[in-house]
Design a protein around this motif. Structure first.
Motif, PDB file in Angstrom:
ATOM      1  N   UNK A  50       0.831  -1.208   0.000  1.00 12.86           N
ATOM      2  CA  UNK A  50       0.000   0.000   0.000  1.00 12.86           C
ATOM      3  C   UNK A  50       0.863   1.255   0.000  1.00 12.86           C
ATOM      4  N   UNK A  51       1.920   1.240   0.793  1.00 12.55           N
ATOM      5  CA  UNK A  51       2.824   2.387   0.837  1.00 12.55           C
ATOM      6  C   UNK A  51       3.486   2.597  -0.526  1.00 12.55           C
ATOM      7  N   UNK A 106      -5.434  -1.945 -13.336  1.00  6.81           N
ATOM      8  CA  UNK A 106      -5.878  -2.492 -14.623  1.00  6.81           C
ATOM      9  C   UNK A 106      -5.280  -3.869 -14.870  1.00  6.81           C
ATOM     10  N   UNK A 107      -3.985  -4.033 -14.577  1.00  7.56           N
ATOM     11  CA  UNK A 107      -3.341  -5.336 -14.761  1.00  7.56           C
ATOM     12  C   UNK A 107      -3.970  -6.388 -13.859  1.00  7.56           C
ATOM     13  N   UNK A 108      -4.217  -6.008 -12.614  1.00 10.76           N
ATOM     14  CA  UNK A 108      -4.784  -6.958 -11.669  1.00 10.76           C
ATOM     15  C   UNK A 108      -6.196  -7.366 -12.058  1.00 10.76           C
ATOM     16  N   UNK A 166      -3.307  -5.155  -4.462  1.00  9.49           N
ATOM     17  CA  UNK A 166      -3.358  -6.598  -4.689  1.00  9.49           C
ATOM     18  C   UNK A 166      -2.396  -7.014  -5.802  1.00  9.49           C
ATOM     19  N   UNK A 167      -2.285  -6.211  -6.839  1.00 10.25           N
ATOM     20  CA  UNK A 167      -1.348  -6.509  -7.932  1.00 10.25           C
ATOM     21  C   UNK A 167       0.079  -6.571  -7.408  1.00 10.25           C
ATOM     22  N   UNK A 202       4.817  -9.940  -5.867  1.00 13.42           N
ATOM     23  CA  UNK A 202       5.796 -10.298  -4.838  1.00 13.42           C
ATOM     24  C   UNK A 202       5.646 -11.757  -4.433  1.00 13.42           C
ATOM     25  N   UNK A 203       4.432 -12.213  -4.216  1.00 16.56           N
ATOM     26  CA  UNK A 203       4.209 -13.602  -3.829  1.00 16.56           C
ATOM     27  C   UNK A 203       4.583 -14.576  -4.946  1.00 16.56           C
ATOM     28  N   UNK A 204       4.330 -14.196  -6.176  1.00 16.81           N
ATOM     29  CA  UNK A 204       4.698 -15.065  -7.307  1.00 16.81           C
ATOM     30  C   UNK A 204       6.211 -15.240  -7.369  1.00 16.81           C
TER      31      UNK A 204
END
Length: 76
Positions: free
Chosen positions: A27-28, A43-45, A62-63, A68-70
């Motif tokens: 978020x930051x 848009x990508x998300x 979320x994107x 990062x998780x991927x």
């Protein structure tokens, strides 16, 4: 911004704020990158999820988290 650039920006933001959790760092970062990048991330998300609309800021965050998780999952 490419996924690689996003990871670097996320890592630098996390170094500046080590006490924050993943969502808070994302978020930051979205706030720091500004409105144009936020729209791009959202848009990508939404395209990845197959949705036509959603909350702009939340979708952008979320994107960032998904990228990062991927990367983290790929490294394991």
């Amino acid at each position: 911004m490419s996924d690689e650039e996003l990871i670097v920006a996320f890592a630098l933001t996390r170094l500046d704020h080590p006490g924050l959790d993943l969502d808070e760092v994302a978020a930051l970062l979205v706030r720091r990158l500004g409105p144009e990048q936020m729209v791009g991330f959202a848009a990508q998300n939404l395209a990845d999820r197959g949705e036509l609309r959603g909350a702009l800021f939340d979708a952008a965050v979320e994107r960032v988290v998904r990228v990062v998780l991927a990367l983290r999952d790929a490294a394991d």
